[in-house]
Scaffold this active site. Structure first.
Site, mmCIF file in Angstrom:
data_model
loop_
_atom_site.group_PDB
_atom_site.id
_atom_site.type_symbol
_atom_site.label_atom_id
_atom_site.label_comp_id
_atom_site.label_asym_id
_atom_site.label_seq_id
_atom_site.Cartn_x
_atom_site.Cartn_y
_atom_site.Cartn_z
ATOM 1 N N TYR A 127 9.901 -75.942 -33.051
ATOM 2 C CA TYR A 127 9.195 -76.846 -33.961
ATOM 3 C C TYR A 127 8.846 -78.177 -33.287
ATOM 4 O O TYR A 127 7.899 -78.839 -33.681
ATOM 5 C CB TYR A 127 10.061 -77.157 -35.186
ATOM 6 C CG TYR A 127 9.991 -76.141 -36.293
ATOM 7 C CD1 TYR A 127 10.371 -74.828 -36.073
ATOM 8 C CD2 TYR A 127 9.558 -76.494 -37.567
ATOM 9 C CE1 TYR A 127 10.329 -73.899 -37.094
ATOM 10 C CE2 TYR A 127 9.512 -75.573 -38.591
ATOM 11 C CZ TYR A 127 9.892 -74.277 -38.358
ATOM 12 O OH TYR A 127 9.852 -73.366 -39.376
ATOM 13 N N LYS A 142 19.218 -64.991 -29.452
ATOM 14 C CA LYS A 142 18.498 -63.904 -28.780
ATOM 15 C C LYS A 142 18.852 -64.022 -27.294
ATOM 16 O O LYS A 142 17.989 -64.168 -26.424
ATOM 17 C CB LYS A 142 16.990 -64.049 -29.059
ATOM 18 C CG LYS A 142 16.148 -62.888 -28.601
ATOM 19 C CD LYS A 142 16.317 -61.623 -29.423
ATOM 20 C CE LYS A 142 15.552 -60.479 -28.787
ATOM 21 N NZ LYS A 142 15.794 -59.173 -29.444
ATOM 22 N N ASP A 149 17.531 -60.142 -34.224
ATOM 23 C CA ASP A 149 16.898 -58.949 -34.807
ATOM 24 C C ASP A 149 17.935 -58.097 -35.542
ATOM 25 O O ASP A 149 17.707 -57.624 -36.656
ATOM 26 C CB ASP A 149 16.145 -58.134 -33.741
ATOM 27 C CG ASP A 149 16.953 -57.877 -32.485
ATOM 28 O OD1 ASP A 149 18.045 -58.456 -32.303
ATOM 29 O OD2 ASP A 149 16.495 -57.067 -31.643
ATOM 30 N N ASP A 204 14.724 -70.605 -40.241
ATOM 31 C CA ASP A 204 13.624 -70.627 -41.202
ATOM 32 C C ASP A 204 13.391 -69.213 -41.727
ATOM 33 O O ASP A 204 13.283 -68.975 -42.931
ATOM 34 C CB ASP A 204 12.361 -71.160 -40.512
ATOM 35 C CG ASP A 204 11.166 -71.205 -41.449
ATOM 36 O OD1 ASP A 204 11.344 -71.630 -42.602
ATOM 37 O OD2 ASP A 204 10.073 -70.794 -41.036
ATOM 38 N N ASP A 246 14.670 -67.344 -45.644
ATOM 39 C CA ASP A 246 13.793 -66.707 -46.635
ATOM 40 C C ASP A 246 14.294 -65.301 -46.959
ATOM 41 O O ASP A 246 14.199 -64.839 -48.095
ATOM 42 C CB ASP A 246 12.339 -66.626 -46.120
ATOM 43 C CG ASP A 246 11.514 -67.836 -46.546
ATOM 44 O OD1 ASP A 246 12.109 -68.923 -46.737
ATOM 45 O OD2 ASP A 246 10.291 -67.706 -46.697
HETATM 46 C C1 IPM Z 1 11.219 -74.630 -44.830
HETATM 47 C C2 IPM Z 1 9.715 -74.579 -44.752
HETATM 48 C C3 IPM Z 1 9.249 -75.584 -43.715
HETATM 49 C C4 IPM Z 1 9.840 -75.162 -42.368
HETATM 50 C C5 IPM Z 1 7.726 -75.746 -43.618
HETATM 51 C C6 IPM Z 1 7.109 -76.113 -44.968
HETATM 52 C C7 IPM Z 1 7.321 -76.743 -42.574
HETATM 53 O O1 IPM Z 1 9.292 -73.296 -44.477
HETATM 54 O O2 IPM Z 1 11.756 -75.721 -45.105
HETATM 55 O O3 IPM Z 1 11.848 -73.580 -44.650
HETATM 56 O O4 IPM Z 1 9.272 -74.316 -41.675
HETATM 57 O O5 IPM Z 1 10.901 -75.683 -42.016
HETATM 58 MG MG MG Z 2 10.837 -71.837 -44.543
#
Ligand code: IPM
Ligand code: MG
Length: 370
Positions: A142, A192, A224, A248, A252
């Site tokens: 990032y 990784k 993975d 990240d 999710d």
């Molecule tokens: C998160 C989001 C952010 C990230 C985006 C909106 C920049 O996906 O907080 O997980 O990638 O960190």
């Molecule tokens: Mg995210």
């Protein structure tokens, strides 16, 4: 005791879910005898429209002097064509970096009353999901330099750099170990290392740090395999420690296992002890349902609970907020994102959900302080 809280409602559903969290904060104030001085500031698309900058200097200055920051969400389709550094997400990345919020804690639990919302079959869930993702938040791909685009021999190229220093790894590893110590004392570091030099250093430094936490059981897993193990047998995990991009993605995945992105809170901290942190729901700004009283405020309310615990020194108030949320769910109240297919559902909007939780704080408070 007075605490200064900067509120950054942001974009889309951010303002409406944050308003419900504030409602709950006011109920906490009454029941726990603390005082919160709130200051609102702009971030994301809202800030860009008003001030031409997704993170105006006044916002940053306000956050620097706050005990905690409560954020809604950023992301606004109006800026889809804006230069990269003016997009709402740039404001979020900058505030993380500027405030040194390198430790992102994303707990994922399946509420007993919402188990059928999980994308996993009940037999896969075993005893349920109760894990914490500790994601490094200010390094890696990032932020690594060089990053950009160029042309070589007429061919367009683009590049990012995954870079970590040993200090950056050590400090997040300590947060991971310390968090595990407060839970089931099992830390799984995800990397990784079979491919990436950065991951080999990551693994080495995590190993070096384990000596400081002999009571925590440490394991390592390739990312993975971890993505697969999470859906095969999530209950094997307690705390996952990982770098920015892996965290990240994996967080999710844990949200899908937990059942709804509308339920997951997060804390971003500048040290293992809490201190002035930034608290925000894991979900985004959901512009398609913004302003319609359809959003789920629980992730924001649960982020508030994390804030009370970690930045305000009010663990009992935090527990009362969590109890109030559980009780509201137990009574069958659901926003539409968590209503599907559940018997005994009482469908409510964002505002009513906030009222219900706030209304249950006083009762939960008398129980937790007993
Ligand atoms: C998160 C989001 C952010 C990230 C985006 C909106 C920049 O996906 O907080 O997980 O990638 O960190
Ligand atoms: Mg995210």
């Amino acid at each position: 005791m007075e605490k200064k809280i900067v509120v950054l409602p942001g974009d889309g559903i951010g303002p409406e879910v944050t308003a419900e969290a504030i409602k709950v904060l006011r109920a906490v104030e009454k029941s726990f005898g603390c005082v919160f001085a709130l200051q609102e500031a702009l971030i994301g698309g809202a800030a860009y429209e008003a001030a031409g900058d997704p993170l105006p200097p006044e916002t940053l200055a306000a956050c620097r002097s706050a005990d905690a920051v409560l954020m809604g969400a950023v992301g606004d389709p109006r800026q889809a064509a804006a230069p990269v550094d003016k997009r709402p997400e740039a404001g979020l990345l900058r505030i993380r970096k500027e405030l040194g919020l390198y430790a992102n804690l994303r707990p994922a639990t399946v509420f007993p009353d919402l188990i059928s919302l999980s994308c996993l079959r009940p037999e896969r869930l075993g005893n349920g999901l109760d894990l914490l993702v500790v994601r490094e938040l200010t390094g890696g791909l990032y932020f690594g330099e060089p990053a950009g685009e160029d042309r070589r021999d007429g061919v367009r190229r683009a590049f990012n750099t995954m870079l970590y220093t040993e200090e950056e790894i050590r400090r997040i590893a300590r947060v991971g170990f310390a968090a595990a110590r407060k839970r089931k004392a099992r830390l799984c570091s995800v990397d990784k290392a079979n491919v990436l030099a950065v991951s080999r250093l990551w693994r080495e430094v995590v190993e070096e740090t384990r000596g400081e936490f002999p009571d925590v059981e440490l394991s390592h897993m390739y990312v993975d395999n971890c993505a697969m193990q999470l859906v095969l047998r999530p209950e094997q995990f307690d705390v996952l420690l990982t770098e920015n991009l892996f965290g990240d993605i994996l967080s999710d995945e844990t949200a899908a296992i937990a059942g709804s992105l509308g339920l997951l809170p997060s804390a971003s901290l500048s040290g293992p002890q809490g201190g002035a942190g930034l608290y925000e729901p894991v979900h985004g700004s959901a512009p398609d349902i913004a302003g319609q009283d359809r959003a789920n405020p629980l992730a924001s309310i649960l982020s508030l609970a994390m804030m009370l615990d970690m930045s305000c020194g009010l663990p009992e108030a935090a527990a009362a907020v969590e109890t109030a949320v559980r009780r509201t769910l137990r009574e069958g109240y659901r926003t539409e994102d968590i209503a599907a297919g559940l018997p005994g559902t009482r469908l409510v909007g964002c505002r009513e959900m906030g009222d219900l939780v706030a209304g249950r704080i006083a009762r939960a408070a008398s129980e937790t302080s007993r």
